[in-house]
Design a protein around this motif. Structure first.
Motif, PDB file in Angstrom:
ATOM      1  N   UNK A 140      46.834  51.510 -21.155  1.00 28.73           N
ATOM      2  CA  UNK A 140      46.705  51.694 -19.712  1.00 28.73           C
ATOM      3  C   UNK A 140      46.464  53.169 -19.414  1.00 28.73           C
ATOM      4  N   UNK A 141      45.735  53.428 -18.342  1.00 25.25           N
ATOM      5  CA  UNK A 141      45.509  54.796 -17.878  1.00 25.25           C
ATOM      6  C   UNK A 141      45.992  54.911 -16.445  1.00 25.25           C
ATOM      7  N   UNK A 142      46.615  56.031 -16.137  1.00 31.27           N
ATOM      8  CA  UNK A 142      47.050  56.284 -14.763  1.00 31.27           C
ATOM      9  C   UNK A 142      45.825  56.668 -13.948  1.00 31.27           C
ATOM     10  N   UNK A 143      45.573  55.899 -12.898  1.00 38.70           N
ATOM     11  CA  UNK A 143      44.423  56.137 -12.033  1.00 38.70           C
ATOM     12  C   UNK A 143      44.825  56.989 -10.841  1.00 38.70           C
ATOM     13  N   UNK A 144      46.030  56.769 -10.371  1.00 36.36           N
ATOM     14  CA  UNK A 144      46.501  57.510  -9.200  1.00 36.36           C
ATOM     15  C   UNK A 144      48.020  57.504  -9.185  1.00 36.36           C
ATOM     16  N   UNK A 145      48.600  58.564  -8.674  1.00 37.04           N
ATOM     17  CA  UNK A 145      50.038  58.653  -8.459  1.00 37.04           C
ATOM     18  C   UNK A 145      50.241  58.868  -6.965  1.00 37.04           C
ATOM     19  N   UNK A 146      51.094  58.056  -6.373  1.00 37.79           N
ATOM     20  CA  UNK A 146      51.351  58.223  -4.947  1.00 37.79           C
ATOM     21  C   UNK A 146      52.849  58.366  -4.703  1.00 37.79           C
ATOM     22  N   UNK A 147      53.182  59.165  -3.719  1.00 37.25           N
ATOM     23  CA  UNK A 147      54.566  59.322  -3.289  1.00 37.25           C
ATOM     24  C   UNK A 147      54.743  58.542  -2.001  1.00 37.25           C
ATOM     25  N   UNK A 148      55.694  57.630  -2.030  1.00 41.07           N
ATOM     26  CA  UNK A 148      55.952  56.779  -0.869  1.00 41.07           C
ATOM     27  C   UNK A 148      57.319  57.111  -0.300  1.00 41.07           C
ATOM     28  N   UNK A 149      57.477  56.868   0.986  1.00 38.86           N
ATOM     29  CA  UNK A 149      58.775  57.032   1.637  1.00 38.86           C
ATOM     30  C   UNK A 149      59.324  55.634   1.885  1.00 38.86           C
ATOM     31  N   UNK A 150      60.515  55.397   1.353  1.00 36.27           N
ATOM     32  CA  UNK A 150      61.162  54.097   1.485  1.00 36.27           C
ATOM     33  C   UNK A 150      62.312  54.239   2.469  1.00 36.27           C
ATOM     34  N   UNK A 151      62.251  53.478   3.586  1.00 38.11           N
ATOM     35  CA  UNK A 151      63.343  53.568   4.566  1.00 38.11           C
ATOM     36  C   UNK A 151      64.663  53.121   3.947  1.00 38.11           C
ATOM     37  N   UNK A 152      65.691  53.896   4.199  1.00 36.67           N
ATOM     38  CA  UNK A 152      67.005  53.572   3.647  1.00 36.67           C
ATOM     39  C   UNK A 152      68.011  53.234   4.728  1.00 36.67           C
ATOM     40  N   UNK A 153      69.213  52.987   4.304  1.00 40.17           N
ATOM     41  CA  UNK A 153      70.297  52.709   5.239  1.00 40.17           C
ATOM     42  C   UNK A 153      70.708  53.989   5.977  1.00 40.17           C
ATOM     43  N   UNK A 154      71.311  53.829   7.110  1.00 39.58           N
ATOM     44  CA  UNK A 154      71.844  54.962   7.892  1.00 39.58           C
ATOM     45  C   UNK A 154      70.770  55.997   8.203  1.00 39.58           C
ATOM     46  N   UNK A 155      69.554  55.531   8.430  1.00 38.08           N
ATOM     47  CA  UNK A 155      68.443  56.411   8.817  1.00 38.08           C
ATOM     48  C   UNK A 155      68.115  57.463   7.759  1.00 38.08           C
ATOM     49  N   UNK A 156      68.363  57.152   6.493  1.00 36.79           N
ATOM     50  CA  UNK A 156      67.981  58.070   5.420  1.00 36.79           C
ATOM     51  C   UNK A 156      66.796  57.463   4.686  1.00 36.79           C
ATOM     52  N   UNK A 157      65.828  58.278   4.385  1.00 41.30           N
ATOM     53  CA  UNK A 157      64.648  57.823   3.674  1.00 41.30           C
ATOM     54  C   UNK A 157      64.690  58.349   2.243  1.00 41.30           C
ATOM     55  N   UNK A 158      64.143  57.564   1.347  1.00 44.84           N
ATOM     56  CA  UNK A 158      64.076  57.972  -0.058  1.00 44.84           C
ATOM     57  C   UNK A 158      62.611  58.081  -0.459  1.00 44.84           C
ATOM     58  N   UNK A 159      62.310  59.041  -1.300  1.00 44.26           N
ATOM     59  CA  UNK A 159      60.949  59.170  -1.818  1.00 44.26           C
ATOM     60  C   UNK A 159      60.846  58.387  -3.118  1.00 44.26           C
TER      61      UNK A 159
END
Length: 105
Positions: A75-94
């Motif tokens: 496999x080859x990495x075609x793209x890397x993306x950073x996403x923001x995942x909504x968390x509990x208590x209004x905290x987001x995780x990358x």
């Protein structure tokens, strides 16, 4: 969803592979890890794609360790993306996602 749009763009427009298998998830229970079970599963998926002819494999991983593993299988990495995942208590995780492809053999 953003990953589906990326998947279609990568496979159809960037790489020109209209035939592909989306490997959504491969997992091995902890007690079976390190015993070759994951390797056998992945090899089965690769064999299926090869038997279909001109069929690429596409997957996404959230683990840099897994990225290295998948590279070992072609496999080859075609793209890397950073996403923001909504968390509990209004905290987001990358969350970093590696979008990977194994071209047909």
């Amino acid at each position: 969803d953003i990953l589906k749009k990326k998947q279609k763009h990568i496979m159809l427009q960037t790489l020109k592979h209209p035939k592909f298998i989306y490997v959504q998830q491969i997992g091995v229970l902890t007690e079976f890890q390190g015993k070759g079970v994951g390797k056998k599963l992945l090899n089965m998926v690769i064999q299926i794609a090869e038997s279909l002819g001109d069929t690429a494999l596409y997957l996404e991983t959230e683990s840099e360790e897994n990225e290295s593993l998948y590279k070992h299988f072609g496999f080859k990495t075609i793209e890397t993306i950073d996403m923001v995942v909504p968390g509990d208590n209004h905290t987001d995780a990358k969350q970093t996602m590696w979008l990977m492809v194994r071209a047909p053999k």
